[in-house]
Write an enzyme that holds these catalytic residues in place. Sequence first.
Site, PDB file in Angstrom:
ATOM      1  N   SER A  16     -23.019  59.347  69.360  1.00 22.79           N
ATOM      2  CA  SER A  16     -22.419  58.679  68.202  1.00 22.79           C
ATOM      3  C   SER A  16     -23.354  57.637  67.597  1.00 22.79           C
ATOM      4  O   SER A  16     -23.543  57.585  66.374  1.00 22.79           O
ATOM      5  CB  SER A  16     -21.090  58.036  68.597  1.00 22.79           C
ATOM      6  OG  SER A  16     -21.252  57.152  69.695  1.00 22.79           O
ATOM      7  N   ARG A  37     -30.675  67.082  72.872  1.00 22.12           N
ATOM      8  CA  ARG A  37     -31.013  67.933  74.013  1.00 22.12           C
ATOM      9  C   ARG A  37     -30.328  69.288  73.914  1.00 22.12           C
ATOM     10  O   ARG A  37     -30.842  70.294  74.384  1.00 22.12           O
ATOM     11  CB  ARG A  37     -30.612  67.236  75.327  1.00 22.12           C
ATOM     12  CG  ARG A  37     -31.510  66.072  75.694  1.00 22.12           C
ATOM     13  CD  ARG A  37     -30.984  65.337  76.902  1.00 22.12           C
ATOM     14  NE  ARG A  37     -29.766  64.592  76.616  1.00 22.12           N
ATOM     15  CZ  ARG A  37     -29.115  63.856  77.502  1.00 22.12           C
ATOM     16  NH1 ARG A  37     -29.549  63.786  78.735  1.00 22.12           N
ATOM     17  NH2 ARG A  37     -28.034  63.198  77.160  1.00 22.12           N
ATOM     18  N   GLY A 139     -26.381  44.240  68.413  1.00 25.19           N
ATOM     19  CA  GLY A 139     -25.473  43.440  67.604  1.00 25.19           C
ATOM     20  C   GLY A 139     -24.060  43.995  67.648  1.00 25.19           C
ATOM     21  O   GLY A 139     -23.800  45.043  68.248  1.00 25.19           O
ATOM     22  N   ALA A 143     -20.405  52.534  66.232  1.00 22.58           N
ATOM     23  CA  ALA A 143     -21.078  53.616  65.518  1.00 22.58           C
ATOM     24  C   ALA A 143     -20.235  54.169  64.378  1.00 22.58           C
ATOM     25  O   ALA A 143     -20.746  54.427  63.282  1.00 22.58           O
ATOM     26  CB  ALA A 143     -21.426  54.731  66.506  1.00 22.58           C
ATOM     27  N   LYS A 194     -22.829  42.234  78.441  1.00 19.04           N
ATOM     28  CA  LYS A 194     -21.560  42.086  77.708  1.00 19.04           C
ATOM     29  C   LYS A 194     -20.602  43.216  78.054  1.00 19.04           C
ATOM     30  O   LYS A 194     -19.379  43.058  78.002  1.00 19.04           O
ATOM     31  CB  LYS A 194     -21.812  42.007  76.212  1.00 19.04           C
ATOM     32  CG  LYS A 194     -22.541  43.194  75.585  1.00 19.04           C
ATOM     33  CD  LYS A 194     -21.622  44.245  75.024  1.00 19.04           C
ATOM     34  CE  LYS A 194     -22.401  45.403  74.423  1.00 19.04           C
ATOM     35  NZ  LYS A 194     -21.530  46.406  73.812  1.00 19.04           N
ATOM     36  N   SER A 257     -13.985  49.808  71.994  1.00 16.03           N
ATOM     37  CA  SER A 257     -14.890  49.563  73.113  1.00 16.03           C
ATOM     38  C   SER A 257     -14.496  50.403  74.322  1.00 16.03           C
ATOM     39  O   SER A 257     -13.407  50.257  74.872  1.00 16.03           O
ATOM     40  CB  SER A 257     -14.866  48.079  73.488  1.00 16.03           C
ATOM     41  OG  SER A 257     -15.463  47.872  74.752  1.00 16.03           O
ATOM     42  N   ASN A 259     -15.783  50.180  77.279  1.00 20.03           N
ATOM     43  CA  ASN A 259     -15.735  49.325  78.458  1.00 20.03           C
ATOM     44  C   ASN A 259     -14.413  48.564  78.537  1.00 20.03           C
ATOM     45  O   ASN A 259     -13.825  48.439  79.615  1.00 20.03           O
ATOM     46  CB  ASN A 259     -16.927  48.367  78.438  1.00 20.03           C
ATOM     47  CG  ASN A 259     -18.235  49.112  78.601  1.00 20.03           C
ATOM     48  OD1 ASN A 259     -18.634  49.470  79.689  1.00 20.03           O
ATOM     49  ND2 ASN A 259     -18.907  49.365  77.473  1.00 20.03           N
ATOM     50  N   GLU A 284     -20.888  52.077  80.080  1.00 22.30           N
ATOM     51  CA  GLU A 284     -22.139  51.461  80.504  1.00 22.30           C
ATOM     52  C   GLU A 284     -21.942  50.292  81.454  1.00 22.30           C
ATOM     53  O   GLU A 284     -22.807  49.987  82.276  1.00 22.30           O
ATOM     54  CB  GLU A 284     -22.943  50.996  79.282  1.00 22.30           C
ATOM     55  CG  GLU A 284     -23.304  52.099  78.298  1.00 22.30           C
ATOM     56  CD  GLU A 284     -22.269  52.257  77.195  1.00 22.30           C
ATOM     57  OE1 GLU A 284     -21.098  51.852  77.411  1.00 22.30           O
ATOM     58  OE2 GLU A 284     -22.618  52.794  76.129  1.00 22.30           O
TER      59      GLU A 284
END
Length: 336
Positions: A16, A37, A139, A143, A194, A257, A259, A284
Amino acid sequence: MTEAERTRIAVLGAGSWGTALAALLAANGASVRLWARDCDQAATIDREHQNPRYLPGVNLPDSLDAGCDLAAAVEGADQVWLVLPTKILGDFLAEHREVLPRSAVYVTASKGFEPGTGRRIDELVADALGDVSFAVVSGPTFAIEVAHGRPAALAVGSRDRAVAETVAVGLRNDRVRCYPSSDVVGIELAGGLKNVLAIAAGVSDGFGFGANARAALITRGLAEIMRLGEAMGARAETFFGLAGLGDLVLTCTDDHSRNRQFGLRLARGESVDAAVAAIGQAVEGISAAREGHRLAQASGQELPITECVYRVLYEGLPAREAVSELLSREQGHDET
């Protein structure tokens, strides 16, 4: 501007964020090749000018080329953008170092640390390719919003300010503001850690602790990232900027998000594997928690929120017990 004068950019990674950045750079006038890929995915993007897997419903510029031939993608490139998962980046660079041009500027828009070593992306690039020009883009951006042309602001870090400005110029338009910086270490640390704090924010919100707790977590989380950053040579002001506080607030508060969504699922009692499977993309902060724990130990810094997330993910500490431990910690000064 003639075809020969256009900046030639290879964007490696058709997820994305890689696709959104490739579209932005192409719309701004660069000659962009997007490498995937998966050859079927690349063919779909090139034929339909859409990436239905990662950015459904978004029309990509007709001038954007996509393919799965890496050598063709990077041939003659002025800039090579690395938008691949950080966990595979070191191996990818080592495997393909012979075809990657040393004359290009390498730009990373990925975040996080190499699993098992804690190496930042600038270190991975230097170890694999030597003394090439390098910049990091970070920042408070999702996406999908960049792909739809919504307003955004980014930071570009490079030890060479001229390189940072060159990369920033390619991103700027009437909807995107871009600010150069020379603090590569600070931008990379902020971008990686973060995500760990966003997991904690999701857990907090999942338990119904409310806005007060979320604000406190963001503020104290920023303080611990700053402690680590300054111990590693970063500048404090970086953590109050777009790549620091800006990205931290966005990732901890918005349901785009991954996460944060992962943390919400943990609070509902889902296992790590089940939560990741439900989200369907990389989270992540899981790997970053382990590497943040490693960096804290190596630097002698206390990162209590990061440490609690690490223990929940890797030592089986129940999330509610982790919250109790944080609340029962001895209180220090607000400035530390």
